[in-house]
Design a protein around this motif. Sequence first.
Motif, PDB file in Angstrom:
ATOM      1  N   PRO A  97     -19.588 -80.246  -0.048  1.00 24.94           N
ATOM      2  CA  PRO A  97     -19.592 -78.802  -0.147  1.00 24.94           C
ATOM      3  C   PRO A  97     -20.609 -77.748   0.434  1.00 24.94           C
ATOM      4  O   PRO A  97     -21.663 -77.696   0.179  1.00 24.94           O
ATOM      5  CB  PRO A  97     -19.536 -78.623  -1.691  1.00 24.94           C
ATOM      6  N   ARG A  98     -20.418 -77.369   1.736  1.00 21.10           N
ATOM      7  CA  ARG A  98     -21.166 -76.729   2.542  1.00 21.10           C
ATOM      8  C   ARG A  98     -20.629 -75.295   2.651  1.00 21.10           C
ATOM      9  O   ARG A  98     -21.518 -74.549   2.528  1.00 21.10           O
ATOM     10  CB  ARG A  98     -21.016 -77.239   3.939  1.00 21.10           C
ATOM     11  N   PHE A  99     -19.191 -75.063   2.733  1.00 18.57           N
ATOM     12  CA  PHE A  99     -18.733 -73.698   2.604  1.00 18.57           C
ATOM     13  C   PHE A  99     -18.130 -73.373   1.390  1.00 18.57           C
ATOM     14  O   PHE A  99     -17.551 -74.652   0.852  1.00 18.57           O
ATOM     15  CB  PHE A  99     -18.005 -73.653   3.980  1.00 18.57           C
ATOM     16  N   PHE A 100     -17.885 -72.388   0.688  1.00 23.15           N
ATOM     17  CA  PHE A 100     -17.309 -71.967  -0.277  1.00 23.15           C
ATOM     18  C   PHE A 100     -16.195 -70.963  -0.264  1.00 23.15           C
ATOM     19  O   PHE A 100     -16.245 -69.992   0.510  1.00 23.15           O
ATOM     20  CB  PHE A 100     -18.289 -71.697  -1.322  1.00 23.15           C
ATOM     21  N   PRO A 101     -15.196 -71.086  -0.938  1.00 24.46           N
ATOM     22  CA  PRO A 101     -14.149 -70.383  -1.015  1.00 24.46           C
ATOM     23  C   PRO A 101     -14.256 -68.892  -1.775  1.00 24.46           C
ATOM     24  O   PRO A 101     -14.986 -68.830  -2.620  1.00 24.46           O
ATOM     25  CB  PRO A 101     -13.137 -70.773  -1.922  1.00 24.46           C
ATOM     26  N   GLY A 102     -13.915 -67.781  -0.956  1.00 28.38           N
ATOM     27  CA  GLY A 102     -14.158 -66.423  -1.496  1.00 28.38           C
ATOM     28  C   GLY A 102     -12.756 -65.772  -1.773  1.00 28.38           C
ATOM     29  O   GLY A 102     -12.167 -66.458  -2.390  1.00 28.38           O
ATOM     30  N   LEU A 103     -12.856 -64.768  -1.494  1.00 27.87           N
ATOM     31  CA  LEU A 103     -11.606 -63.635  -1.512  1.00 27.87           C
ATOM     32  C   LEU A 103     -10.149 -64.320  -0.834  1.00 27.87           C
ATOM     33  O   LEU A 103     -10.564 -64.389   0.380  1.00 27.87           O
ATOM     34  CB  LEU A 103     -11.845 -62.302  -1.181  1.00 27.87           C
ATOM     35  N   ASN A 104      -9.229 -64.572  -1.553  1.00 25.61           N
ATOM     36  CA  ASN A 104      -7.978 -65.032  -0.823  1.00 25.61           C
ATOM     37  C   ASN A 104      -8.150 -66.418   0.020  1.00 25.61           C
ATOM     38  O   ASN A 104      -7.559 -66.756   0.784  1.00 25.61           O
ATOM     39  CB  ASN A 104      -7.256 -64.221   0.118  1.00 25.61           C
ATOM     40  N   VAL A 105      -9.095 -67.280  -0.530  1.00 28.48           N
ATOM     41  CA  VAL A 105      -9.520 -68.552   0.135  1.00 28.48           C
ATOM     42  C   VAL A 105      -9.137 -69.689  -0.949  1.00 28.48           C
ATOM     43  O   VAL A 105      -9.732 -69.626  -1.990  1.00 28.48           O
ATOM     44  CB  VAL A 105     -10.978 -68.539   0.900  1.00 28.48           C
ATOM     45  N   GLY A 106      -8.467 -70.741  -0.514  1.00 25.34           N
ATOM     46  CA  GLY A 106      -8.223 -71.767  -1.269  1.00 25.34           C
ATOM     47  C   GLY A 106      -9.000 -72.862  -1.038  1.00 25.34           C
ATOM     48  O   GLY A 106      -9.547 -73.058   0.066  1.00 25.34           O
ATOM     49  N   TYR A 107      -9.323 -73.733  -1.946  1.00 28.01           N
ATOM     50  CA  TYR A 107     -10.306 -75.077  -1.733  1.00 28.01           C
ATOM     51  C   TYR A 107      -9.337 -76.242  -1.836  1.00 28.01           C
ATOM     52  O   TYR A 107      -9.117 -76.567  -2.980  1.00 28.01           O
ATOM     53  CB  TYR A 107     -11.552 -74.979  -2.778  1.00 28.01           C
ATOM     54  N   GLY A 108      -9.312 -77.048  -0.924  1.00 27.56           N
ATOM     55  CA  GLY A 108      -8.650 -78.289  -0.975  1.00 27.56           C
ATOM     56  C   GLY A 108      -9.522 -79.367  -1.122  1.00 27.56           C
ATOM     57  O   GLY A 108     -10.757 -78.919  -1.764  1.00 27.56           O
ATOM     58  N   ARG A 109      -9.408 -80.627  -0.967  1.00 26.89           N
ATOM     59  CA  ARG A 109     -10.144 -81.696  -1.312  1.00 26.89           C
ATOM     60  C   ARG A 109     -11.406 -81.584  -0.247  1.00 26.89           C
ATOM     61  O   ARG A 109     -12.614 -81.769  -0.787  1.00 26.89           O
ATOM     62  CB  ARG A 109      -9.523 -82.874  -0.700  1.00 26.89           C
ATOM     63  N   ASN A 110     -11.349 -81.254   0.855  1.00 21.46           N
ATOM     64  CA  ASN A 110     -12.443 -81.153   1.794  1.00 21.46           C
ATOM     65  C   ASN A 110     -12.118 -80.177   2.826  1.00 21.46           C
ATOM     66  O   ASN A 110     -12.808 -79.928   3.948  1.00 21.46           O
ATOM     67  CB  ASN A 110     -12.791 -82.355   2.527  1.00 21.46           C
ATOM     68  N   THR A 111     -11.356 -79.222   2.496  1.00 21.96           N
ATOM     69  CA  THR A 111     -11.107 -77.942   3.346  1.00 21.96           C
ATOM     70  C   THR A 111     -10.978 -76.490   2.681  1.00 21.96           C
ATOM     71  O   THR A 111     -10.657 -76.611   1.436  1.00 21.96           O
ATOM     72  CB  THR A 111      -9.369 -78.358   3.949  1.00 21.96           C
ATOM     73  N   LEU A 112     -11.075 -75.573   3.635  1.00 20.79           N
ATOM     74  CA  LEU A 112     -10.947 -74.370   2.869  1.00 20.79           C
ATOM     75  C   LEU A 112      -9.592 -73.685   3.932  1.00 20.79           C
ATOM     76  O   LEU A 112      -9.623 -73.883   4.896  1.00 20.79           O
ATOM     77  CB  LEU A 112     -12.260 -73.368   3.226  1.00 20.79           C
ATOM     78  N   PHE A 113      -8.985 -72.935   2.970  1.00 21.11           N
ATOM     79  CA  PHE A 113      -7.705 -72.573   3.669  1.00 21.11           C
ATOM     80  C   PHE A 113      -7.427 -71.074   3.163  1.00 21.11           C
ATOM     81  O   PHE A 113      -7.623 -70.795   2.170  1.00 21.11           O
ATOM     82  CB  PHE A 113      -6.362 -73.442   3.371  1.00 21.11           C
ATOM     83  N   ALA A 114      -6.602 -70.387   4.034  1.00 23.71           N
ATOM     84  CA  ALA A 114      -6.287 -68.955   3.777  1.00 23.71           C
ATOM     85  C   ALA A 114      -5.130 -69.137   2.913  1.00 23.71           C
ATOM     86  O   ALA A 114      -4.148 -69.614   2.958  1.00 23.71           O
ATOM     87  CB  ALA A 114      -5.879 -68.209   5.137  1.00 23.71           C
ATOM     88  N   MET A 115      -5.178 -68.119   1.666  1.00 27.83           N
ATOM     89  CA  MET A 115      -3.970 -67.977   0.923  1.00 27.83           C
ATOM     90  C   MET A 115      -3.148 -66.822   1.522  1.00 27.83           C
ATOM     91  O   MET A 115      -2.058 -66.839   0.563  1.00 27.83           O
ATOM     92  CB  MET A 115      -4.421 -67.872  -0.595  1.00 27.83           C
ATOM     93  N   THR A 116      -3.670 -65.770   1.997  1.00 31.20           N
ATOM     94  CA  THR A 116      -2.656 -64.566   2.538  1.00 31.20           C
ATOM     95  C   THR A 116      -3.142 -64.603   4.025  1.00 31.20           C
ATOM     96  O   THR A 116      -4.094 -64.906   4.535  1.00 31.20           O
ATOM     97  CB  THR A 116      -3.026 -63.367   1.765  1.00 31.20           C
TER      98      THR A 116
END
Length: 140
Positions: A67-86
């Motif tokens: 865990p190096r980067f963390f999800p913020g506003l409108n961002v999802g957290y997968g197993r090892n990825t951060l992805f946009a939700m909108t």
Amino acid sequence: MNFLNNFKNLLQSSNVCTNIVRNASKKTSGSTRNPKNPHGRPKHRGWKRQEGHYVTSGTILATQLKPRFFPGLNVGYGRNTLFAMTNGRVYVSCEKVDLNWDHSLVQKHFAGRHDQTIYKKYFNVVPEPQHQRFRLVDEN
């Protein structure tokens, strides 16, 4: 017939070597336990979209092993990825965090840093403002 007689005479003569040498029929090959690239294929982890880029929902923003980067506003957290939700623009913020030092994962990743201020990078996706082309005519 004449050929066979000549061949027998040739074999019986003392100045001809009759030793037969057998050569290898197959070539040797290298070991299969030594791959060409011992580390395998590269994983290409890290940032996939930079700050200010416009992304659609489902776009991968970053991949990571720990865990190096963390999800913020409108961002999802997968197993090892951060992805946009909108849909929207990517913004990265570095924020100060207050950790629970009793948690085992916090002790594992931040050991020896009790007296330091800890910052984390958060990925945020801010949606674009909607257009104002329509107006309300009647509420009935």
